[in-house]
Design a protein around this motif. Sequence first.
Motif, short mmCIF file in Angstrom:
data_model
loop_
_atom_site.label_atom_id
_atom_site.label_comp_id
_atom_site.label_asym_id
_atom_site.label_seq_id
_atom_site.Cartn_x
_atom_site.Cartn_y
_atom_site.Cartn_z
N ALA A 7 -36.93 -32.91 18.23
CA ALA A 7 -37.87 -32.76 19.35
C ALA A 7 -38.99 -31.76 19.06
N PRO A 8 -38.72 -30.64 18.36
CA PRO A 8 -39.83 -29.71 18.08
C PRO A 8 -40.96 -30.30 17.24
N LEU A 9 -40.73 -31.42 16.57
CA LEU A 9 -41.80 -32.03 15.79
C LEU A 9 -42.94 -32.52 16.68
N ALA A 10 -42.68 -32.61 17.99
CA ALA A 10 -43.73 -33.05 18.93
C ALA A 10 -44.70 -31.94 19.28
N TYR A 11 -44.37 -30.69 18.98
CA TYR A 11 -45.22 -29.59 19.44
C TYR A 11 -46.67 -29.66 18.96
N PRO A 12 -46.95 -30.09 17.72
CA PRO A 12 -48.36 -30.17 17.33
C PRO A 12 -49.19 -31.07 18.25
#
Length: 266
Positions: free
Chosen positions: A213-218
Amino acid sequence: MANQDSQPGQAAERQAVIRRELEWNEHEASRRGWLDKLLYDPPAFDKVVESGLTFLQGQPDEKVLELGCGEGKEVLALAQQGLCVIGVDLSRAQLSRAWELVQSVYPASQMHLVQANAEQLPFVDSSFRIIYGKAILHHLDLDVAAAETRRLLRAGGRVTFAEPLSHHPMFWLARKLTPQLRTRDERPFPLSSFSRFAAPIGNWQSETAFLFAPLAYPIRRLRGGERLFRRVHAGLQRIDNWLLRHIPALSRLAWYGIVKVQKADR
């Protein structure tokens, strides 16, 4: 004799750490405000917050102690649940930010903010049935924090803490590249630290969250990207939930861990 001499030395060293933590939060924490907003603004962190709130089983108007309340996101979340929040932080500057946030969003909240060291809290024994914290234990002496939590918690009471873990590849790299965005003394958790903290208090369980899920931050950083971020983050979080449920070994690579403890009735 060596042990007797080492205790004052250890106490002095710990006080030096606390002074450094205070100084950084008073003067430097605002520099990472954009990062906290990116990482923790709803709905990105809702899974962790909601898991903790569900476990606490807080009742309307009940007091809840939040340790390390920081800029106040969880003070607000707890207050919106109808709880009377006692928010504690080492930094007066952080408490001011918490006050401003909660007053701007939910001025009818029941909220009291206290500047104090979480390792030496100004409350009498058994003051609280429920205690909450996010990203605070990894700043503390874990054994002292466990003893202080046990002291403050009533028999049968509940406590939950969410903490960043050590081995998520993206955040491991980010920490290496941006040391200026955190205090020099804090360290992320290995999963084993939850047992060390929780076992002296009572019966406990832990869970983990956020692999992909953190890969969505950008996407969230893009102009107008919030709606797409929410969709991608939610989809990746569903994948994470499946993976963590069916492949427990992946827990070691999760970004966050949550520990939930119930103090023994005796």
